[in-house]
Enzyme design. Sequence first.
Site, PDB file in Angstrom:
ATOM      1  N   HIS A  18     -23.104 -26.826  30.178  1.00  0.00           N
ATOM      2  CA  HIS A  18     -22.250 -26.230  29.133  1.00  0.00           C
ATOM      3  C   HIS A  18     -22.717 -26.685  27.748  1.00  0.00           C
ATOM      4  CE1 HIS A  18     -19.084 -26.355  32.508  1.00  0.00           C
ATOM      5  NE2 HIS A  18     -19.299 -25.077  32.283  1.00  0.00           N
ATOM      6  N   LYS A  42      -7.770 -21.415  41.117  1.00  0.00           N
ATOM      7  CA  LYS A  42      -7.745 -22.647  41.904  1.00  0.00           C
ATOM      8  C   LYS A  42      -7.186 -23.774  41.046  1.00  0.00           C
ATOM      9  CE  LYS A  42     -12.009 -21.617  43.593  1.00  0.00           C
ATOM     10  NZ  LYS A  42     -13.362 -22.042  43.703  1.00  0.00           N
ATOM     11  N   ARG A  91     -26.852 -18.554  35.199  1.00  0.00           N
ATOM     12  CA  ARG A  91     -27.783 -19.488  35.845  1.00  0.00           C
ATOM     13  C   ARG A  91     -28.687 -18.760  36.821  1.00  0.00           C
ATOM     14  NH1 ARG A  91     -22.981 -23.157  37.658  1.00  0.00           N
ATOM     15  NH2 ARG A  91     -22.421 -21.036  38.143  1.00  0.00           N
ATOM     16  N   SER A 129     -19.942 -27.174  37.527  1.00  0.00           N
ATOM     17  CA  SER A 129     -18.820 -28.123  37.524  1.00  0.00           C
ATOM     18  C   SER A 129     -18.387 -28.442  38.946  1.00  0.00           C
ATOM     19  CB  SER A 129     -17.633 -27.545  36.749  1.00  0.00           C
ATOM     20  OG  SER A 129     -17.955 -27.394  35.402  1.00  0.00           O
TER      21      SER A 129
END
Length: 160
Positions: A18, A42, A91, A129
């Site tokens: 990030h 979540k 990514r 993450s």
Amino acid sequence: MTRIAIYPGSFDPVTRGHEDIVRRSLQLADKLVVAVAVNLDKAPLFTLDERVNLLKTVFQDESRVEVRSFDGLLADFAREEGARIVIRGLRAFSDFDYESQMALMNRQLYPELETVFLVPALHLTYLSSSLVREVARLNGDVSTLVHPVVDQTLREKFSG
Ligand code: PNS
């Protein structure tokens, strides 16, 4: 005219990936609003305040970065902030399907909003993450993958 970009995400927690995207974004925008989403499907590991505070610490020396939280639609928040650019890190190609759906939906909701995909540095491409959380939870070393303050906070979280 001030070019304002918005970089939304869960940031649970912020990683070196990030940070890399933020620094690249600052070459495109005058001001970058890092926007932490309140509503997550979540349950996050870090509370909203923790995620915001970690980001504020990590970017404390970047005067052009502002960290905010938002609830509701990203398109509405971007409009309120006067932002016409959304930054998303891309990514792997597998990210693209979901990301392009979001970009098109955000354009539907706010036609002036352009989504810009940025590719992180090669050595950060595998980073997420969720992997950081999993490795830290199992006592693995994530110190090169996150800022020291995030590393410390993860250790405290999982120390029992
Ligand atoms: O880091 P993430 O989890 O990939 O971030 C996803 C996020 C928070 C950017 C996305 O879920 C989002 O924009 N949520 C806000 C609600 C919204 O606008 N949903 C419609 C998206 S088209």
